[in-house]
Design a protein around this motif. Structure first.
Motif, PDB file in Angstrom:
ATOM      1  N   LEU A  89       0.646 -12.555 -42.190  1.00 46.70           N
ATOM      2  CA  LEU A  89       0.775 -13.224 -43.489  1.00 46.70           C
ATOM      3  C   LEU A  89       2.241 -13.462 -43.843  1.00 46.70           C
ATOM      4  N   PRO A  90       2.657 -14.701 -44.042  1.00 44.70           N
ATOM      5  CA  PRO A  90       4.030 -14.956 -44.470  1.00 44.70           C
ATOM      6  C   PRO A  90       4.232 -14.547 -45.933  1.00 44.70           C
ATOM      7  N   LEU A  91       5.437 -14.149 -46.243  1.00 44.99           N
ATOM      8  CA  LEU A  91       5.764 -13.791 -47.614  1.00 44.99           C
ATOM      9  C   LEU A  91       5.503 -14.963 -48.549  1.00 44.99           C
ATOM     10  N   ALA A  92       5.831 -16.170 -48.128  1.00 49.62           N
ATOM     11  CA  ALA A  92       5.659 -17.347 -48.986  1.00 49.62           C
ATOM     12  C   ALA A  92       4.199 -17.561 -49.364  1.00 49.62           C
ATOM     13  N   THR A  93       3.287 -17.281 -48.447  1.00 48.19           N
ATOM     14  CA  THR A  93       1.861 -17.448 -48.753  1.00 48.19           C
ATOM     15  C   THR A  93       1.429 -16.494 -49.860  1.00 48.19           C
ATOM     16  N   LEU A  94       1.875 -15.248 -49.777  1.00 47.43           N
ATOM     17  CA  LEU A  94       1.513 -14.278 -50.815  1.00 47.43           C
ATOM     18  C   LEU A  94       2.173 -14.623 -52.147  1.00 47.43           C
ATOM     19  N   GLN A  95       3.392 -15.115 -52.104  1.00 50.84           N
ATOM     20  CA  GLN A  95       4.055 -15.537 -53.341  1.00 50.84           C
ATOM     21  C   GLN A  95       3.288 -16.684 -53.994  1.00 50.84           C
ATOM     22  N   ASN A  96       2.831 -17.630 -53.184  1.00 55.44           N
ATOM     23  CA  ASN A  96       2.070 -18.765 -53.719  1.00 55.44           C
ATOM     24  C   ASN A  96       0.706 -18.306 -54.233  1.00 55.44           C
ATOM     25  N   LEU A  97       0.089 -17.376 -53.536  1.00 55.76           N
ATOM     26  CA  LEU A  97      -1.192 -16.820 -54.006  1.00 55.76           C
ATOM     27  C   LEU A  97      -1.018 -16.163 -55.363  1.00 55.76           C
ATOM     28  N   LEU A  98      -0.003 -15.348 -55.496  1.00 50.83           N
ATOM     29  CA  LEU A  98       0.229 -14.646 -56.761  1.00 50.83           C
ATOM     30  C   LEU A  98       0.537 -15.631 -57.886  1.00 50.83           C
ATOM     31  N   SER A  99       1.330 -16.651 -57.567  1.00 48.41           N
ATOM     32  CA  SER A  99       1.659 -17.649 -58.583  1.00 48.41           C
ATOM     33  C   SER A  99       0.419 -18.409 -59.050  1.00 48.41           C
ATOM     34  N   ALA A 100      -0.429 -18.819 -58.109  1.00 44.18           N
ATOM     35  CA  ALA A 100      -1.648 -19.549 -58.474  1.00 44.18           C
ATOM     36  C   ALA A 100      -2.570 -18.679 -59.322  1.00 44.18           C
ATOM     37  N   HIS A 101      -2.650 -17.414 -58.997  1.00 46.34           N
ATOM     38  CA  HIS A 101      -3.488 -16.489 -59.758  1.00 46.34           C
ATOM     39  C   HIS A 101      -3.005 -16.381 -61.198  1.00 46.34           C
ATOM     40  N   ARG A 102      -1.702 -16.263 -61.367  1.00 43.10           N
ATOM     41  CA  ARG A 102      -1.166 -16.060 -62.709  1.00 43.10           C
ATOM     42  C   ARG A 102      -1.135 -17.344 -63.521  1.00 43.10           C
ATOM     43  N   VAL A 103      -0.744 -18.435 -62.903  1.00 44.23           N
ATOM     44  CA  VAL A 103      -0.704 -19.716 -63.623  1.00 44.23           C
ATOM     45  C   VAL A 103      -2.108 -20.122 -64.060  1.00 44.23           C
ATOM     46  N   GLY A 104      -3.092 -19.893 -63.170  1.00 43.71           N
ATOM     47  CA  GLY A 104      -4.472 -20.251 -63.500  1.00 43.71           C
ATOM     48  C   GLY A 104      -5.157 -19.258 -64.410  1.00 43.71           C
ATOM     49  N   GLN A 105      -4.471 -18.153 -64.704  1.00 37.13           N
ATOM     50  CA  GLN A 105      -5.026 -17.096 -65.552  1.00 37.13           C
ATOM     51  C   GLN A 105      -6.410 -16.649 -65.057  1.00 37.13           C
ATOM     52  N   HIS A 106      -6.484 -16.439 -63.738  1.00 34.81           N
ATOM     53  CA  HIS A 106      -7.730 -15.986 -63.133  1.00 34.81           C
ATOM     54  C   HIS A 106      -7.824 -14.469 -63.215  1.00 34.81           C
ATOM     55  N   ALA A 107      -9.051 -13.986 -63.201  1.00 36.17           N
ATOM     56  CA  ALA A 107      -9.266 -12.542 -63.163  1.00 36.17           C
ATOM     57  C   ALA A 107      -9.161 -12.030 -61.733  1.00 36.17           C
ATOM     58  N   LEU A 108      -9.660 -12.838 -60.797  1.00 35.39           N
ATOM     59  CA  LEU A 108      -9.603 -12.491 -59.386  1.00 35.39           C
ATOM     60  C   LEU A 108      -9.377 -13.764 -58.584  1.00 35.39           C
ATOM     61  N   THR A 109      -8.470 -13.707 -57.640  1.00 35.56           N
ATOM     62  CA  THR A 109      -8.234 -14.832 -56.739  1.00 35.56           C
ATOM     63  C   THR A 109      -8.315 -14.320 -55.316  1.00 35.56           C
ATOM     64  N   VAL A 110      -9.177 -14.973 -54.521  1.00 40.56           N
ATOM     65  CA  VAL A 110      -9.364 -14.570 -53.139  1.00 40.56           C
ATOM     66  C   VAL A 110      -8.643 -15.560 -52.227  1.00 40.56           C
ATOM     67  N   ASN A 134     -13.777 -15.740 -46.218  1.00 36.83           N
ATOM     68  CA  ASN A 134     -13.055 -14.762 -47.016  1.00 36.83           C
ATOM     69  C   ASN A 134     -12.089 -13.990 -46.120  1.00 36.83           C
ATOM     70  N   SER A 135     -10.794 -14.037 -46.439  1.00 35.98           N
ATOM     71  CA  SER A 135      -9.795 -13.315 -45.642  1.00 35.98           C
ATOM     72  C   SER A 135      -9.781 -11.827 -45.958  1.00 35.98           C
ATOM     73  N   GLY A 136     -10.329 -11.451 -47.116  1.00 37.82           N
ATOM     74  CA  GLY A 136     -10.271 -10.065 -47.550  1.00 37.82           C
ATOM     75  C   GLY A 136      -9.047  -9.731 -48.381  1.00 37.82           C
ATOM     76  N   VAL A 137      -8.159 -10.703 -48.569  1.00 36.41           N
ATOM     77  CA  VAL A 137      -6.962 -10.504 -49.387  1.00 36.41           C
ATOM     78  C   VAL A 137      -7.264 -11.019 -50.795  1.00 36.41           C
ATOM     79  N   TYR A 138      -7.005 -10.171 -51.797  1.00 32.49           N
ATOM     80  CA  TYR A 138      -7.316 -10.522 -53.184  1.00 32.49           C
ATOM     81  C   TYR A 138      -6.140 -10.190 -54.089  1.00 32.49           C
TER      82      TYR A 138
END
Length: 484
Positions: free
Chosen positions: A115-136, A178-182
């Motif tokens: 997993l690249p660091l950039a992918t996790l950064q983008n995942l976290l950003s999408a989760h927070r910007v979208g105000q999701h409870a869970l993002t897979v 599902n990658s299993g990363v949440y």
């Protein structure tokens, strides 16, 4: 009234699941400790968590727990023991008791290092910007057999994650897996306590969090990445080798794009923390390992190994040399077939030739040791010359002893210096000497037996063997017949 905390300001906690046995590795070493590009598998995930700025990192251990925890003891993480492996939900709940709360929680695995660091950064950003409870984190495969499938609603929201064994034929045809990363909000540790094991396997699945969040009216989303290889894991040594190949290629390509020449990238192994200056040239079969730093314009010949060492700008390492725990200043000329062991410091312009071994030694500027020497536990002053076959006898059977050789010293070939000794500046040691006393500045030490020459000795010796010489050494019999 306290102001609301913005999503991007919430702290982040990371849970890393690393309790699996890894039976397909067929190894006594826990799966999470198998090395990938010089670093245990689990440490890749720990490093990612730390690069994300995680507040707390909790590693769930199980099989080989003591070994895994010892390997990570200095990495600043916490541990949660999962004594019984009852599923991913149970593993997460084991870690949840260690979390302080009030943070987003990222779930990673100890055997998915790609997993690249950039992918996790983008995942976290999408989760927070979208105000999701869970993002897979998801991706697609032409055949996603073995993975849980992502079932989406009309607006793209995640309706459920269906495990392979429970999926219908239509659901098995779904390519998004599902990658299993949440990433989950702060409610996840509480909701995890409501996960049940009412399923065919009798296990607690982390995927049940999807329905638990939805029951409370929360939104569950998916963040799909284009490259499924980013979530590739290592279940056996074949997959581990595949990961290593991919990771090596990533690292090597990054160095080449930064101005480094790799003459044969396919045979070059470079650990990902190695630093290489531009215009350096790395030969075929070279291994650059650990905390190695190369300055600008360094040249390393084929099949050399450099580990945990610093080579300053302009250093030259010839073929088949080994450099471990050493520092070489600019203009150093090493090898071929040289070995620099830990504690070696070479100042500017030092030349170390073929079959020279150096350990725990400080050689000042301009020192030359061209051939077949051992220099251990020694300081050598500038512009001194160490002749071929010289040995510093630094060990008395119990302790290592230090020797000091001054500047401008000339040590003749095939000499032995029995430590601890001091050789003064501009002193000489005659070839073949065994030095057991200090040598004053400007003096010459001659420590060898006086030569005696016995005329006619060979003729008398060989004639004592009579006819046997004629049979076994006919050339010698001819020589003896010509002697008077």
């Amino acid at each position: 009234m306290q102001p609301a905390v913005l999503p991007e300001q919430r702290p982040l906690d990371v849970v890393i699941l690393a309790a699996g046995q890894g039976t397909r590795m067929k190894s006594r070493l826990p799966k999470m400790l198998h090395p990938l590009l010089g670093r245990p598998l689990v440490l890749w995930s720990v490093r990612l968590a730390q690069q994300l700025g995680a507040r707390d990192v909790v590693v769930v251990t199980g099989h080989g727990a003591q070994q895994v925890e010892e390997a990570l003891h200095s990495s600043g993480v916490q541990f949660a023991r999962q004594d019984q492996q009852l599923g991913t939900g149970h593993a997460f709940l084991t870690a949840a008791h260690r979390l302080r709360g009030g943070a987003d929680v990222l779930l990673l695995y100890g055997d998915t290092p790609m997993l690249p660091l950039a992918t996790l950064q983008n995942l976290l950003s999408a989760h927070r910007v979208g105000q999701h409870a869970l993002t897979v984190l998801t991706s697609e495969l032409p055949d996603a057999s073995g993975y849980g499938r992502i079932l989406r609603g009309e607006s793209g929201e995640v309706l459920s994650i269906v495990e392979e064994k429970a999926a219908t034929p239509a659901q098995k045809a779904v390519r998004e897996f599902n990658s299993g990363v949440y990433v989950m909000d702060a409610a996840a540790p509480v909701l995890a306590g409501r996960i049940t094991n009412h399923n065919a396997a009798g296990e607690y699945y982390i995927t049940d969090l999807v329905s638990l969040y939805q029951q409370g009216g929360a939104r569950v989303a998916a963040f799909k990445i284009a490259d499924p290889g980013e979530v590739m894991g290592a279940n056996d040594r074949v997959q581990l080798s595949q990961l290593e190949t991919i990771m090596r290629r990533r690292v090597n390509e990054a160095h080449m794009r930064a101005g480094v020449t790799l003459q044969d990238p396919a045979t070059t192994l470079i650990h990902d923390e190695v630093v290489i200056g531009p215009d350096s040239v790395i030969g075929a079969g070279v291994h650059l390992l650990g905390q190695t730093v190369l300055g600008e314009g360094v040249v390393i010949g084929p099949y050399s190994v450099v580990q945990d060492s610093t080579l300053e700008a302009g250093s030259l390492i010839h073929a088949h040399s080994v450099v471990q725990g050493a520092r070489v200043a600019g203009g150093g000329d090493i090898g071929p077939f040289a070995r620099l062991r830990p504690g070696t410091v070479l100042e500017a312009g030092v030349h170390i030739g073929n079959f020279v071994e150096i350990k725990n030694a400080h050689l000042h500027a301009g020192v030359k040791a061209g051939h077949l020497a051992y220099l251990g536990d020694v300081t050598v002053g500038q512009q001194s010359n160490i002749g071929a076959g010289t040995i510093i006898a630094n060990h008395n059977g119990m302790d290592k002893q230090h020797t000091t050789i001054g500047s401008g010293v000339f040590v003749g070939s095939n000499s032995t210096i029995v430590a601890p000794r001091t050789l003064g500046d501009a002193s000489f040691v005659a070839a073949g000497s065994t030095v057991t006393a200090d040598v004053p500045e400007g003096a010459m030490a001659v420590a060898r037996g006086q030569q005696r020459t016995l005329e006619g000795w060979s003729r008398r010796y060989w004639k004592g063997f009579g006819d046997r010489v004629a049979v076994k050494l006919p050339w010698l019999a001819g020589w003896l017949s010509r002697q008077h």
